[in-house]
Design a protein around this motif. Structure first.
Motif, mmCIF file in Angstrom:
data_model
loop_
_atom_site.group_PDB
_atom_site.id
_atom_site.type_symbol
_atom_site.label_atom_id
_atom_site.label_comp_id
_atom_site.label_asym_id
_atom_site.label_seq_id
_atom_site.Cartn_x
_atom_site.Cartn_y
_atom_site.Cartn_z
ATOM 1 N N GLU A 3 -21.269 20.428 -77.712
ATOM 2 C CA GLU A 3 -22.328 20.452 -76.706
ATOM 3 C C GLU A 3 -22.917 21.866 -76.618
ATOM 4 N N GLN A 4 -24.241 21.928 -76.461
ATOM 5 C CA GLN A 4 -24.890 23.230 -76.337
ATOM 6 C C GLN A 4 -24.473 23.897 -75.029
ATOM 7 N N PRO A 5 -24.338 25.224 -75.064
ATOM 8 C CA PRO A 5 -23.997 25.921 -73.827
ATOM 9 C C PRO A 5 -25.187 25.903 -72.865
ATOM 10 N N LYS A 6 -24.891 26.099 -71.602
ATOM 11 C CA LYS A 6 -25.947 26.246 -70.611
ATOM 12 C C LYS A 6 -26.704 27.533 -70.927
ATOM 13 N N TYR A 7 -27.919 27.637 -70.391
ATOM 14 C CA TYR A 7 -28.740 28.829 -70.631
ATOM 15 C C TYR A 7 -27.980 30.098 -70.253
ATOM 16 N N PHE A 11 -27.058 33.072 -72.807
ATOM 17 C CA PHE A 11 -27.617 34.407 -72.573
ATOM 18 C C PHE A 11 -26.514 35.442 -72.432
ATOM 19 N N GLU A 12 -25.455 35.074 -71.720
ATOM 20 C CA GLU A 12 -24.325 35.993 -71.540
ATOM 21 C C GLU A 12 -23.653 36.309 -72.876
ATOM 22 N N GLU A 13 -23.453 35.281 -73.696
ATOM 23 C CA GLU A 13 -22.848 35.503 -75.017
ATOM 24 C C GLU A 13 -23.744 36.380 -75.878
ATOM 25 N N ILE A 42 -30.443 32.567 -79.394
ATOM 26 C CA ILE A 42 -31.846 32.811 -79.058
ATOM 27 C C ILE A 42 -32.629 31.505 -79.129
ATOM 28 N N LYS A 43 -32.360 30.709 -80.157
ATOM 29 C CA LYS A 43 -33.039 29.422 -80.298
ATOM 30 C C LYS A 43 -32.714 28.508 -79.110
ATOM 31 N N ILE A 44 -31.448 28.457 -78.719
ATOM 32 C CA ILE A 44 -31.027 27.638 -77.578
ATOM 33 C C ILE A 44 -31.747 28.091 -76.307
ATOM 34 N N CYS A 45 -31.757 29.388 -76.054
ATOM 35 C CA CYS A 45 -32.409 29.922 -74.858
ATOM 36 C C CYS A 45 -33.903 29.614 -74.873
#
Length: 65
Positions: A3-7, A11-13, A42-45
């Protein structure tokens, strides 16, 4: 597939990776992997921000009607 992480998590990672690179805490062997992971984050964010912008725009349009 994971599952993708939350924003906020992504961002924290990403901030941690940047800090590690700036501090010289990442070896040359790890650098490629960290840069690849940073690119994924970056893509996820970006995707989450775009989706949020679309949702907010839609809500505002609905309110104007």
């Amino acid at each position: 597939m994971a599952e993708q992480p939350k924003y906020s998590e992504a961002f924290e990672e990403l901030q941690q990776i940047v800090a590690d690179i700036e501090d010289g805490e990442i070896s040359v062997d790890e650098l490629s992997l960290k840069v690849k992971r940073a690119s994924e984050l970056i893509k996820i964010c970006k995707e989450k921000l775009t989706a949020t912008e679309t949702d907010v725009s839609k809500i505002l349009e609905d309110l104007e009607e």
